[in-house]
Structure formats: C-alpha cells, structure tokens
Enzyme design. Structure first.
Site, short mmCIF file in Angstrom:
data_model
loop_
_atom_site.label_atom_id
_atom_site.label_comp_id
_atom_site.label_asym_id
_atom_site.label_seq_id
_atom_site.Cartn_x
_atom_site.Cartn_y
_atom_site.Cartn_z
N SER A 170 -9.39 1.51 3.35
CA SER A 170 -8.49 2.24 2.46
C SER A 170 -7.41 1.70 1.50
CB SER A 170 -8.05 3.47 3.31
OG SER A 170 -7.05 3.06 4.45
N LYS A 182 0.89 -1.22 -0.12
CA LYS A 182 0.17 -0.03 0.07
C LYS A 182 0.79 1.15 0.05
CE LYS A 182 -3.88 1.93 2.64
NZ LYS A 182 -4.97 1.46 3.97
N SER A 238 -9.95 -0.96 7.16
CA SER A 238 -9.28 -0.73 5.85
C SER A 238 -8.46 -1.98 5.05
CB SER A 238 -8.25 0.27 6.06
OG SER A 238 -8.94 1.61 6.41
#
Length: 468
Positions: free
Chosen positions: A155, A80, A179
């Site tokens: 996210s 990420k 997330s």
C-alpha cells in the site's frame, strides 16, 4: 554528471558540506522535476511547493553559517499519508468518515522534523491501506514510473513511485504484509521493513511497521539513524539500542544463507524472477556464504486464516461509515470485506491464531540459517487499474506470500532491485534476518547491492498526456 534530484541523501549532505550546492538549489530543482513527472504518476498528496522551498531556504542559511541542525538538515523526504502530520487529516486512501485534523506528528514525522529533513509532501495509498495497488477511491490512480500501464503495488504506492521517479532520496512507507517491500520491488527501489517496534509507529498493530524506501541501502541505513529513535506513543516499541546504522561492512564468509524459492501457496513464481534471485544468491555464495535450500514457511491454512481475520477487521472499519459512504469505497474492498460480516467469533479467533503459527515457523528457520534470500514478489508486473495481481477480490493476497510471514514473525526484511525483466520492469530480491537483527540485514543487503553492481537506471519521462 548526476542531476540534483538523482543524488542520494549521503551525496546531498556531502555537497552541502563542501558548498557544491545548497538545499535551496536542490529544492528548486526538485520542484521542477516533480512538476514534470507528477501529472503522469500521481504519487503525492498534500504537496506544498512553496512551504518546501521556504524550509529549504532556512536550511540553506544554517549550512551557510556552518551550523546545520540535525543529521538530515536540508534533505528532501516524503511520508506516506497514513503517517499523521500536525494540522492535516489522514484520509486513509478514502477520505471517508470522520477526518479530524491531526493535533501532532506521528513518531516518524516527529523524528524527521527533529533532524530538519525537508518534507516535500505526503504520498498516496489505496483504500484503508488494504490493497497492494496504486488504486484509491480518494487519491485516484498512482502509476509505475517504469511503465505507466503498470501498477506500483502498495500500500505504500505513492512512496514507491516517488522514489523511482526521483522525488528526492528519502521516503517513509508502512508495511503490515508487504506494503513497503512489494512497491519497492515493482518500482525498482530499496524497501526496508524493520523488526516490529524498531521504528516507533502510531497507531501500532500486529505486524505493522514503518520503514525507509530509498534508492540505495546506504540511504535506508541513514534514515534508520533517525527513524529508530524511541517514542513512548508506541507501546510495542523495542528498547532503545545504540546502533551504528551507517557501518555497513560485513564479512559474508561462513554465513549460512537459506534460499527460499517457493512460497508454499499463492501465485506461481515467474521464471525471470527465479533466475534473478538465483543469480543474487550465487553472488553471496561467491563471497563465501553457504547456500542452504529451504522449504517454504507459509501454508494455505495460514494465509486463509489471516485473510479471514483481516476481513473481520476491515468490516469493523467499514461499519464506522454510513451506508452512503460505504458505497464510495473501492468495489474490490467491499467485495472482499463483506465476508467478515458472516464470520463467527470463533472463526475470526482461529484466523488470528494463524499469526501465532507464522511466528513459530518463521522463528524456527533461524535455527538452521543466519539469513534468508527469496523473491520479493511472485510476478513481475500487473495492470495499473487492477486492485491486485489476481484482479479477484476474493483472492487479494496471493501475491504477498513471500512477505507476510515475516510481518507476523516480526523479523526484519528488505527488498532491493536484482535487475530488470525482458520487458524492462524491475525485479526484487528479498533478504530476511532473525528478529532484532535489523543492522545485520542492512549490512548483508549492502554487500549484495555492491556485488550485483547494477548500472544506475532511471525511468524515462513520458510524453505529455501519455498513459493518463
């Protein structure tokens, strides 16, 4: 026969070992696969195919000599974009404000590099990592491979999309309120949020974890062998512990499994999700577990208090930007966070105190049961362009109600695919264990995964230009 991009990390390592194929062959096939999919889903940031293939060639030479170096040598992985990598900025989903070049890898990146995993690229996230959506003012829109009209959640939006589309077997997300697990559920993959501090993270924060996003529980366990090694940069890390992560055997007989079908507040639970989670619970019961109905742990006061605290925290981040830069942040973030400017210090502290209340009530659950099974999300899907399932910036957290208590309580929680809806969208089921029982949660998830025995399914490559 499975294509190379469809193989799990374990299958890749087995193939390298017996010379069925090489890391270089896998990398070339994966670059071709990414080239076909990425224009449709926009999952990657800082994707450098040439660098990736060059690293694969080095790995191929090591395997050819019978001298692989590290437990993941030659296995593709993504990180990420919030996880720093040396020589690159961390845009935070916005690309705004100071964007210093990272001088070193963050802990997860360091561990994967030590084990010679092949970094395919970074994955997208929404502004400040504060939306459960694939919408970003910097990265653009990340779409769900199962249906380009649908959202990935977030996210860890790019990681969920990349895992579902087959951009290699291993992906690392972060999770402060769902997330990892939310995009895992909406994208039909496995997402594991470990106990706070089990996987060292930098920067660290209340409830913030890094963890695997994969297509199998076995691969998540394999990643934990690497990610869970200690790192003093995380002052909230757990003490090192010798865990045989890849031992996933477990006798379910006699376990007490709490069934938490209602969240206590937030969006109502979709009937199809209820059905699939109930069927998953029955699989555990058939294996010898006792099912115990549980009342929800979350209340409206807890969720609203956390909302106020996070508003103030986000407003503090927005104050670091110039007025002109703030105007470029997603409107949904601005409309939500400006409430933080009007909160008193007492209101913010009262909001933070709700995290302590969540810690108390979640820990008390495990006086009654050994583990909890619940839905991961209350809803099946929502439009790709929306910032959240409510599409209401004043109610941005109505969908995280099954997830966020376990972040504040610090318990390990995993989402895995429980099946598909009538509209062919994935449905997630969540398993939660006591604090520090990360290995147990993975073992329980593996047993459920085996009993569900879902046939292998992959999203279909869209026609050129479809959905964009």
């Amino acid at each position: 026969m499975a294509e190379l991009h469809q193989l799990t990390a374990t299958q890749l390592l087995d193939g390298y070992r017996v010379k069925s194929f090489s890391p270089n062959e896998v990398a070339i096939a994966l670059v071709e696969h990414v080239g076909a999919w990425e224009p449709h889903i926009n999952a990657l940031y800082a994707y450098q195919a040439d660098t990736f293939i060059s690293a694969a060639e080095d790995s191929t030479q090591r395997w050819a000599k019978g001298q692989p170096s590290g437990a993941l040598d030659g296995v593709p992985v993504t990180l990420k974009e919030l996880i720093a990598t040396k020589g690159m900025p961390v845009p935070g989903g916005t690309g705004l404000g100071e964007q210093p070049i990272s001088s070193q890898d963050a802990p997860s990146a360091t561990r994967l590099d030590e084990d010679n995993a092949l970094l395919l690229g970074k994955t997208t996230c929404p502004d400040f990592g504060m939306l459960s959506s694939g919408l970003s003012s910097f990265h653009g829109l990340t779409r769900n491979p199962w249906d380009l009209a649908c959202n990935t959640g977030g996210s860890s939006s790019g990681a969920g999309a990349a895992a579902a589309a087959g951009f290699g077997p291993l992906h690392v997300g972060t999770d402060i309120g769902g997330s990892i697990r939310l995009p895992a559920a909406w994208c039909g993959v496995v997402g594991f949020k470990p106990s706070l501090g089990r996987v060292p993270i930098d920067p660290y924060y209340v409830g913030r974890c890094a963890g695997p996003m994969t297509r199998s529980v076995e691969d998540a366990a394999l990643m934990m062998s690497t990610l869970a090694r200690t790192d003093r940069r995380d002052a909230m890390r757990l003490p090192p512990e010798d865990i045989d992560w890849q031992n996933l055997t477990l006798d379910i007989k006699g376990l007490r499994i709490g069934v938490m079908m209602e969240a206590g507040c937030g969006l109502p639970l979709d009937d199809e999700i209820r059905h699939h989670v109930e069927q998953a619970a029955k699989q555990l019961e058939a294996a010898g577990a006792t099912l115990v109905p549980l009342a929800p742990v979350l209340t409206r006061d807890m969720l609203d208090g956390l909302d106020r605290f996070w508003q103030a925290r986000q407003w503090n981040e927005l104050l670091k930007l110039s007025p002109e830069e703030r105007e470029r942040v997603l409107p949904a973030i601005l409309a939500w966070a400006d409430g933080g400017a009007r909160l008193s210090g007492v209101e913010v502290v009262q909001g933070f105190q709700q995290t302590m209340v969540m810690r108390r009530v979640t820990e008390a659950v495990f006086e009654q049961v050994d583990a909890v099974i619940s839905p991961t999300t209350p809803n099946i899907a929502f439009p790709a362009e929306w910032p959240s399932p409510t599409n209401d910036p004043r109610q941005p957290f109505e969908h995280i109600v099954y997830n966020v208590p376990w972040n504040m309580g610090e318990q390990p929680a995993i989402s895995l695919n429980a099946g598909f809806s009538s509209s062919d969208m994935p449905i997630g089921v969540q398993l939660v264990g006591p604090r520090f029982a990360d290995h147990f949660v993975l073992q329980l998830a593996r047993q459920l995964e085996k009993r569900l025995a879902l046939p292998l399914r992959w999203p279909s490559l869209p026609r050129d230009g479809a959905g964009i």
